[in-house]
Design an enzyme around this catalytic site. Structure first.
Site, mmCIF file in Angstrom:
data_model
loop_
_atom_site.group_PDB
_atom_site.id
_atom_site.type_symbol
_atom_site.label_atom_id
_atom_site.label_comp_id
_atom_site.label_asym_id
_atom_site.label_seq_id
_atom_site.Cartn_x
_atom_site.Cartn_y
_atom_site.Cartn_z
ATOM 1 N N HIS A 172 -60.154 -3.626 -9.618
ATOM 2 C CA HIS A 172 -58.958 -3.849 -10.436
ATOM 3 C C HIS A 172 -58.548 -2.601 -11.205
ATOM 4 O O HIS A 172 -59.352 -1.727 -11.483
ATOM 5 C CB HIS A 172 -59.134 -5.018 -11.414
ATOM 6 C CG HIS A 172 -60.138 -4.783 -12.511
ATOM 7 N ND1 HIS A 172 -61.439 -5.190 -12.427
ATOM 8 C CD2 HIS A 172 -60.025 -4.215 -13.734
ATOM 9 C CE1 HIS A 172 -62.084 -4.887 -13.547
ATOM 10 N NE2 HIS A 172 -61.243 -4.282 -14.369
ATOM 11 N N HIS A 211 -65.188 -10.919 -21.460
ATOM 12 C CA HIS A 211 -66.355 -10.354 -20.769
ATOM 13 C C HIS A 211 -67.459 -10.153 -21.813
ATOM 14 O O HIS A 211 -67.200 -9.566 -22.880
ATOM 15 C CB HIS A 211 -66.049 -8.963 -20.222
ATOM 16 C CG HIS A 211 -65.034 -8.891 -19.138
ATOM 17 N ND1 HIS A 211 -65.127 -9.589 -17.961
ATOM 18 C CD2 HIS A 211 -63.912 -8.132 -19.020
ATOM 19 C CE1 HIS A 211 -64.094 -9.262 -17.178
ATOM 20 N NE2 HIS A 211 -63.344 -8.399 -17.802
ATOM 21 N N HIS A 213 -65.199 1.624 -21.953
ATOM 22 C CA HIS A 213 -65.388 2.354 -20.695
ATOM 23 C C HIS A 213 -64.059 2.947 -20.271
ATOM 24 O O HIS A 213 -62.994 2.508 -20.709
ATOM 25 C CB HIS A 213 -65.969 1.473 -19.581
ATOM 26 C CG HIS A 213 -65.138 0.295 -19.181
ATOM 27 N ND1 HIS A 213 -64.600 -0.600 -20.067
ATOM 28 C CD2 HIS A 213 -64.743 -0.141 -17.959
ATOM 29 C CE1 HIS A 213 -63.930 -1.527 -19.420
ATOM 30 N NE2 HIS A 213 -63.998 -1.271 -18.140
ATOM 31 N N TYR A 273 -58.052 -11.545 -15.197
ATOM 32 C CA TYR A 273 -57.923 -10.885 -13.895
ATOM 33 C C TYR A 273 -56.872 -11.672 -13.113
ATOM 34 O O TYR A 273 -56.952 -12.901 -13.018
ATOM 35 C CB TYR A 273 -59.216 -10.973 -13.092
ATOM 36 C CG TYR A 273 -60.383 -10.088 -13.478
ATOM 37 C CD1 TYR A 273 -60.239 -8.890 -14.166
ATOM 38 C CD2 TYR A 273 -61.673 -10.457 -13.079
ATOM 39 C CE1 TYR A 273 -61.336 -8.100 -14.460
ATOM 40 C CE2 TYR A 273 -62.778 -9.664 -13.373
ATOM 41 C CZ TYR A 273 -62.604 -8.488 -14.061
ATOM 42 O OH TYR A 273 -63.700 -7.717 -14.343
ATOM 43 N N GLU A 279 -55.870 -6.269 -14.452
ATOM 44 C CA GLU A 279 -56.476 -6.909 -15.617
ATOM 45 C C GLU A 279 -55.624 -6.633 -16.850
ATOM 46 O O GLU A 279 -55.130 -5.526 -17.035
ATOM 47 C CB GLU A 279 -57.887 -6.331 -15.842
ATOM 48 C CG GLU A 279 -58.580 -6.887 -17.093
ATOM 49 C CD GLU A 279 -59.995 -6.341 -17.291
ATOM 50 O OE1 GLU A 279 -60.218 -5.130 -17.068
ATOM 51 O OE2 GLU A 279 -60.876 -7.134 -17.663
ATOM 52 N N HIS A 286 -58.334 1.521 -17.588
ATOM 53 C CA HIS A 286 -59.482 1.875 -16.742
ATOM 54 C C HIS A 286 -59.310 1.232 -15.376
ATOM 55 O O HIS A 286 -58.382 0.448 -15.175
ATOM 56 C CB HIS A 286 -60.799 1.396 -17.380
ATOM 57 C CG HIS A 286 -60.933 -0.104 -17.476
ATOM 58 N ND1 HIS A 286 -60.614 -0.808 -18.618
ATOM 59 C CD2 HIS A 286 -61.339 -1.044 -16.576
ATOM 60 C CE1 HIS A 286 -60.830 -2.102 -18.414
ATOM 61 N NE2 HIS A 286 -61.275 -2.280 -17.181
#
Ligand code: M3P
Ligand code: FE
Length: 311
Positions: free
Chosen positions: A216, A248, A201, A257, A267, A154
């Site tokens: 990122h 997270h 996501h 990161y 990431e 992503h």
């Protein structure tokens, strides 16, 4: 689950300021496989579990950042329909001819209200991976070459008009909102995690005054152990880390990161929530993002770089 329309993130073109250093980073340290170079000098790469020709494209430029983000759709009919729907939403669309990107069919490109170029395409050459499609081996040396993410997963993008972006992705492109953050003392959504699949996501946005910025590009690791192994390899190669390894709270993904040699953040991400379109989104307050561990479960604080460093 019947997946139709937009299937998955298919490619992202990243600008690097020195192609040689960029290739060293993404191919030799991150461990992506180089699958081609085109006449304009762009370099094509992918992770060890990817089966389409490429997912990452590096272009040498004066400024770091992202040129465009492409999603694969299930067929040409969906491509035509989504193009018409995006126009009806009020955006201009452009067709990029087949072959402009190596091994890739025609792309429909449009600028979304956050200032990013998004593309849809239905065709990219299927080449499987080195284990093949019939009685595949469970192991290949590629899994241990460099940091070795499975795939491009992503991107998180920064720009204005996040409310319009939410409208476009959920009402036109068929995504569901997985998680969001509201701005301080407000019900306004300032950050969105959106999925076209049942991943945590497939693309995310954070509100930001400057349009078209990259926060990122994320690479999927098979396990949290592999995220820790990534930290070792980053240290050995002098890669500058921003945050992590940690988790997270938002998405519940394991993460580091860090920065590529041009200052683009990348990431290494693992795990994460499973999401479905019928489930209401998970909401976070601004305090939840920082002190609530939304960004960093281990340290439960906002990191200044999260809000300020983008390319
Ligand atoms: C992500 C990401 C945050 C959660 C992020 C989850 C920033 O995978 O990096 O987009 O709170
Ligand atoms: Fe991410």
């Amino acid at each position: 689950m019947a997946m139709t329309g937009v299937l998955r993130p298919g490619h992202v073109q990243i600008r690097v300021m020195d192609l040689h250093e960029g290739v060293r980073h993404y191919r030799d340290v991150l461990g992506l496989e180089e699958t081609g170079r085109d006449a304009s000098g762009r370099v094509y790469l992918r992770g060890w579990d990817e089966r389409d020709h490429h997912s990452i494209i590096l272009r040498q430029a004066d400024q770091a950042g992202m040129d465009f983000f492409g999603f694969k759709v299930d067929n040409e009919h969906s491509l035509d329909k989504l193009e018409a729907d995006v126009r009806a939403f009020g955006l201009k669309t452009e067709r990029i001819p087949a072959g402009d990107l190596l091994e890739t069919g025609e792309r429909v490109r449009f600028e979304i209200p956050s200032g990013h170029l998004i593309e849809l395409y239905a065709q990219k050459t299927y080449t499987s991976h080195d284990r093949g499609d019939k009685n595949p081996a469970s192991y290949s040396r590629k899994m241990d070459t460099g940091i070795a993410p499975m795939r491009f997963d992503h991107a998180l993008l920064y720009g204005p008009n996040v409310g319009q972006v939410l409208d476009l992705f959920t009402n036109v492109l068929g995504f569901h909102l997985a998680e969001y953050v509201t701005l301080p003392d407000s019900d306004t959504k300032g950050a969105l995690w959106l999925a076209c699949s049942n991943k945590a996501h497939d693309i995310a946005f954070v509100i930001h005054p400057e349009p078209g910025k990259l926060h990122h590009v994320s690479f999927y690791m098979e396990s949290i152990d592999r995220v820790f192994r990534a930290a070792d390899i980053m240290a050995a190669n002098d890669i500058k880390v921003d945050i992590g390894p940690t988790r997270h709270g938002i998405t519940r993904g394991g993460t580091i990161y860090a920065w590529d040699p041009s200052g683009n953040r990348f990431e290494t991400f693992s795990g994460g929530n499973t999401t479905y379109p019928d489930q209401p989104p998970i909401g976070w307050t601004w305090e939840g993002l920082g002190e609530g561990g939304g960004l960093d479960v281990a340290h439960r604080k906002m990191h200044e770089t999260f809000l300020t460093v983008v390319t």
